[in-house]
Write a protein that holds these residues in place. Structure first.
Motif, short mmCIF file in Angstrom:
data_model
loop_
_atom_site.label_atom_id
_atom_site.label_comp_id
_atom_site.label_asym_id
_atom_site.label_seq_id
_atom_site.Cartn_x
_atom_site.Cartn_y
_atom_site.Cartn_z
N ASP A 12 45.75 37.91 38.23
CA ASP A 12 46.49 39.14 37.95
C ASP A 12 46.16 40.17 39.03
O ASP A 12 44.98 40.46 39.26
N ASN B 226 41.62 42.87 36.65
CA ASN B 226 40.76 43.29 35.53
C ASN B 226 39.65 42.27 35.23
O ASN B 226 38.53 42.66 34.90
N GLN C 188 46.18 43.16 38.92
CA GLN C 188 45.39 44.27 38.36
C GLN C 188 43.89 44.05 38.57
O GLN C 188 43.12 45.01 38.53
N ASP D 126 43.23 33.63 34.03
CA ASP D 126 43.70 34.87 33.40
C ASP D 126 45.01 35.30 34.07
O ASP D 126 45.04 35.62 35.26
N THR E 190 42.71 39.27 29.23
CA THR E 190 41.55 39.40 30.11
C THR E 190 40.25 39.41 29.31
O THR E 190 39.26 38.76 29.70
MG LIG Z 1 44.74 41.34 31.72
#
Ligand SMILES: [Mg+2]
Ligand SMILES: Nc1ncnc2c1ncn2[C@@H]1O[C@H](COP(=O)(O)OP(=O)(O)OP(=O)(O)O)[C@@H](O)[C@H]1O
Length: 257
Positions: A40, A44, A42, A125, A17
């Motif tokens: 992702d 991020n 997440q 990413d 990331t």
């Molecule tokens: Mg990452």
């Protein structure tokens, strides 16, 4: 036509990331039109770009499921100078929902093809897994950028990744290539780092980027301000490394095929 780079390593916390966000900003700084795709759950890369993932109603999830177009979901990251296709935890569901849908591996590619003329670079990413999301990224990309830490187990994980790249190449994306391996969080005083780094150069030759990304606190701090380090502190060693990487990638593009 844009060049799509998937930023992949199934190992967590290797700098995917950080690389995606800073490379997006560095390429944009040099005048390229850049789309950063956060693939992702997440989220991020989304947060690191200064976009609040919790406030989003439309994300890359909707694009994968065919509910939205990239152009309708993409958000301009003013400070970074690039466009972002954001993600949040909803994307975790796509993994399961896609399994029963047709063309489950090629959905990202099809969506990105429709905006291909608008960008010079598309950076994707990826999550820390070799899941269907990562396969979508590898199918949509022409090249793979592999960030890795120079640690003892780094090379071991690499063989699984290379096997996945080969599988995608034979089934879905024949022209997929490794763009390069990027050494991240590099500590030149650490003997093991040096040894692994040399092994990488021996095995992968010119597939290893010359740019080394050092361990640098500015790179770690920047996400909490929602600004890529390349803009937050352009003079820092970490930012300088990503600017050098962007220059290296731009130079690669100018080489004859
Ligand atoms: Mg990452
Ligand atoms: N060169 C660096 N120097 C110092 N800290 C770094 C550097 N690169 C990344 N970090 C920090 O290390 C952590 C992991 O980095 P990052 O989130 O980029 O990895 P990742 O591969 O995307 O992780 P994940 O697999 O969870 O998606 C973060 O806290 C990040 O700020």
């Amino acid at each position: 036509m844009s060049r799509a780079l998937a930023v992949v390593n199934q190992k967590g916390g290797v700098g995917k990331t950080t690389t995606s966000v800073n490379l997006a900003a560095a390429l944009a700084k040099s005048g390229s039109r850049v789309l950063l795709v956060d693939l992702d759950p997440q989220g991020n890369a989304t947060m690191g770009s200064g976009v609040d993932k919790r406030a989003l109603t439309r994300t890359v999830y909707h694009v994968l499921l065919g509910l939205s177009e990239v152009s309708a979901v993409g958000a301009r990251v003013e400070r970074g100078g690039y466009d972002l296709l954001p993600a949040n935890r909803e994307l975790a569901g796509a993994e399961i929902e896609l399994v029963d849908l047709p063309r489950r591996e090629t959905r990202l590619r099809e969506a990105l093809e429709r905006v291909s003329d608008e960008y010079d670079f598309v950076l994707i990413d990826c999550p820390p897994s070799l899941s269907l999301l990562t396969v979508n990224a590898l199918t949509a990309a022409q090249r793979v950028l592999i960030p890795m830490q120079c640690e003892y187990y780094a090379l071991e994980g690499l063989s699984d990744l290379v096997a996945t790249i080969k599988r995608v190449r034979s089934n879905l994306n024949p022209s997929l290539e490794i763009a390069g391996l990027l050494r991240t969080m590099y500590d030149p005083r650490n003997t093991l780092s040096q040894q692994v780094s040399q092994q990488l150069e021996q095995h992968f030759g010119d597939k290893v980027y010359r740019t080394l990304v050092p361990r640098n606190v500015r790179l770690a701090e920047a996400p909490s301000y929602g600004v890529p380090a390349v803009l937050w502190d352009a003079a820092s060693k970490g930012a300088q490394a990503y600017l050098a990487l962007a220059a290296e990638i731009l130079a690669q593009g100018r080489q004859p095929a």
